[in-house]
Design a protein around this motif. Sequence first.
Motif, PDB file in Angstrom:
ATOM      1  N   LYS A  16      19.680  41.899  74.882  1.00 41.22           N
ATOM      2  CA  LYS A  16      18.171  41.469  74.985  1.00 41.22           C
ATOM      3  C   LYS A  16      18.130  40.083  74.665  1.00 41.22           C
ATOM      4  CE  LYS A  16      16.173  46.061  74.861  1.00 41.22           C
ATOM      5  NZ  LYS A  16      15.844  46.994  73.784  1.00 41.22           N
ATOM      6  N   THR A  17      18.703  39.631  73.544  1.00 40.20           N
ATOM      7  CA  THR A  17      18.669  38.376  72.780  1.00 40.20           C
ATOM      8  C   THR A  17      19.881  37.434  72.512  1.00 40.20           C
ATOM      9  OG1 THR A  17      18.760  39.508  70.609  1.00 40.20           O
ATOM     10  CG2 THR A  17      16.785  39.602  71.165  1.00 40.20           C
ATOM     11  N   GLY A  18      20.907  37.902  72.899  1.00 38.31           N
ATOM     12  CA  GLY A  18      22.214  36.965  72.940  1.00 38.31           C
ATOM     13  C   GLY A  18      22.872  36.711  74.144  1.00 38.31           C
ATOM     14  N   LYS A  19      24.063  37.398  74.392  1.00 36.09           N
ATOM     15  CA  LYS A  19      25.172  37.455  75.386  1.00 36.09           C
ATOM     16  C   LYS A  19      26.228  38.218  75.180  1.00 36.09           C
ATOM     17  CE  LYS A  19      27.202  34.491  78.646  1.00 36.09           C
ATOM     18  NZ  LYS A  19      28.738  34.082  78.506  1.00 36.09           N
ATOM     19  N   ILE A  20      26.141  39.249  76.069  1.00 35.66           N
ATOM     20  CA  ILE A  20      27.539  40.473  76.046  1.00 35.66           C
ATOM     21  C   ILE A  20      28.159  40.133  77.317  1.00 35.66           C
ATOM     22  CG2 ILE A  20      26.009  41.935  74.737  1.00 35.66           C
ATOM     23  CD1 ILE A  20      25.869  43.667  77.219  1.00 35.66           C
ATOM     24  N   THR A  21      29.495  40.512  77.455  1.00 35.14           N
ATOM     25  CA  THR A  21      30.251  40.949  78.365  1.00 35.14           C
ATOM     26  C   THR A  21      30.716  42.187  78.676  1.00 35.14           C
ATOM     27  OG1 THR A  21      31.951  39.841  80.006  1.00 35.14           O
ATOM     28  CG2 THR A  21      32.161  39.854  77.559  1.00 35.14           C
ATOM     29  N   LYS A  22      30.596  42.706  79.997  1.00 34.88           N
ATOM     30  CA  LYS A  22      30.937  44.286  80.001  1.00 34.88           C
ATOM     31  C   LYS A  22      32.120  44.213  80.843  1.00 34.88           C
ATOM     32  CE  LYS A  22      26.628  44.049  82.208  1.00 34.88           C
ATOM     33  NZ  LYS A  22      25.848  42.973  81.685  1.00 34.88           N
ATOM     34  N   GLY A  23      32.739  45.541  80.789  1.00 31.72           N
ATOM     35  CA  GLY A  23      34.049  45.874  81.420  1.00 31.72           C
ATOM     36  C   GLY A  23      35.399  45.287  80.796  1.00 31.72           C
ATOM     37  N   LYS A  81      23.196  51.472  84.502  1.00 31.90           N
ATOM     38  CA  LYS A  81      23.153  52.680  85.049  1.00 31.90           C
ATOM     39  C   LYS A  81      24.066  53.749  84.899  1.00 31.90           C
ATOM     40  CE  LYS A  81      18.826  51.937  87.639  1.00 31.90           C
ATOM     41  NZ  LYS A  81      18.631  50.732  87.463  1.00 31.90           N
ATOM     42  N   VAL A  82      25.264  53.201  84.741  1.00 35.37           N
ATOM     43  CA  VAL A  82      26.513  53.665  84.951  1.00 35.37           C
ATOM     44  C   VAL A  82      27.326  53.380  83.388  1.00 35.37           C
ATOM     45  CG1 VAL A  82      26.874  53.724  87.093  1.00 35.37           C
ATOM     46  CG2 VAL A  82      27.949  51.775  85.896  1.00 35.37           C
ATOM     47  N   GLY A  83      28.474  54.232  82.945  1.00 37.24           N
ATOM     48  CA  GLY A  83      29.156  54.122  81.821  1.00 37.24           C
ATOM     49  C   GLY A  83      29.962  52.741  81.935  1.00 37.24           C
ATOM     50  N   THR A  84      30.324  52.192  80.714  1.00 33.56           N
ATOM     51  CA  THR A  84      31.295  51.161  80.775  1.00 33.56           C
ATOM     52  C   THR A  84      32.162  51.437  79.819  1.00 33.56           C
ATOM     53  OG1 THR A  84      31.643  48.886  80.707  1.00 33.56           O
ATOM     54  CG2 THR A  84      29.896  49.875  79.284  1.00 33.56           C
ATOM     55  N   ALA A  85      33.369  50.966  80.121  1.00 31.59           N
ATOM     56  CA  ALA A  85      34.595  51.469  79.194  1.00 31.59           C
ATOM     57  C   ALA A  85      34.547  50.422  77.767  1.00 31.59           C
ATOM     58  CB  ALA A  85      35.919  51.028  79.578  1.00 31.59           C
ATOM     59  N   SER A  86      34.210  49.128  78.136  1.00 36.46           N
ATOM     60  CA  SER A  86      34.013  48.087  76.968  1.00 36.46           C
ATOM     61  C   SER A  86      32.967  47.247  76.973  1.00 36.46           C
ATOM     62  CB  SER A  86      35.233  47.607  76.722  1.00 36.46           C
ATOM     63  OG  SER A  86      35.729  47.093  77.706  1.00 36.46           O
ATOM     64  N   VAL A  87      32.479  46.668  75.937  1.00 33.19           N
ATOM     65  CA  VAL A  87      31.709  45.651  75.843  1.00 33.19           C
ATOM     66  C   VAL A  87      31.934  44.549  74.724  1.00 33.19           C
ATOM     67  CG1 VAL A  87      29.287  44.880  75.215  1.00 33.19           C
ATOM     68  CG2 VAL A  87      29.620  46.928  76.661  1.00 33.19           C
ATOM     69  N   ALA A  88      31.651  43.286  75.015  1.00 34.74           N
ATOM     70  CA  ALA A  88      32.099  42.185  73.858  1.00 34.74           C
ATOM     71  C   ALA A  88      30.726  41.668  73.696  1.00 34.74           C
ATOM     72  CB  ALA A  88      33.115  41.362  74.391  1.00 34.74           C
ATOM     73  N   ILE A  89      30.472  41.436  72.426  1.00 35.23           N
ATOM     74  CA  ILE A  89      29.177  40.714  72.021  1.00 35.23           C
ATOM     75  C   ILE A  89      29.707  39.039  71.856  1.00 35.23           C
ATOM     76  CG2 ILE A  89      27.493  40.202  70.247  1.00 35.23           C
ATOM     77  CD1 ILE A  89      27.407  43.273  69.909  1.00 35.23           C
ATOM     78  N   ILE A  90      29.180  38.407  72.839  1.00 36.44           N
ATOM     79  CA  ILE A  90      29.533  36.958  72.614  1.00 36.44           C
ATOM     80  C   ILE A  90      28.688  35.982  71.739  1.00 36.44           C
ATOM     81  CG2 ILE A  90      30.000  34.816  74.382  1.00 36.44           C
ATOM     82  CD1 ILE A  90      31.753  37.226  75.100  1.00 36.44           C
ATOM     83  N   LYS A  91      27.322  36.357  72.191  1.00 34.59           N
ATOM     84  CA  LYS A  91      26.319  35.699  71.282  1.00 34.59           C
ATOM     85  C   LYS A  91      25.379  36.955  70.663  1.00 34.59           C
ATOM     86  CE  LYS A  91      25.776  31.152  73.278  1.00 34.59           C
ATOM     87  NZ  LYS A  91      26.442  31.060  74.708  1.00 34.59           N
ATOM     88  N   GLU A  92      25.431  36.917  69.354  1.00 32.57           N
ATOM     89  CA  GLU A  92      24.710  38.078  68.819  1.00 32.57           C
ATOM     90  C   GLU A  92      23.324  38.234  68.700  1.00 32.57           C
ATOM     91  OE1 GLU A  92      25.631  35.119  66.929  1.00 32.57           O
ATOM     92  OE2 GLU A  92      26.798  35.821  65.398  1.00 32.57           O
TER      93      GLU A  92
END
Length: 105
Positions: A16-23, A81-92
């Motif tokens: 919501k407030t930073g940046k993440i990457t998924k997959g 709406k679906v599951g994801t195996a992994s997420v990285a937080i890029i900007k907290e």
Amino acid sequence: MNMSEKAYEAVELARKTGKITKGTNEVTKAIEKEKAKLIVYAKDVSPPEVVMHLPLLAKEKGIVAIEVPSKDELGAAAGLKVGTASVAIIKEGDAKDLLRELGVK
């Protein structure tokens, strides 16, 4: 609040407030480029080989990796709406304090 709950919450706040990457592919790239602050990966991924390399790669780069029980909950925290195996937080973003509690410097 246990480690998993904190990890889910950190992902949600960072989304919501930073940046993440998924997959897993994107997360792997984020680790290799040393952009990731925190890696969160799901235990219930099948086959487990999909995420097996993440904690090792993260450790090599000095990035904290946390295993959570559910890819569906991880996906929900990441706004999917679906599951994801992994997420990285890029900007907290607002997840800075939570990341500190999870051992991120």
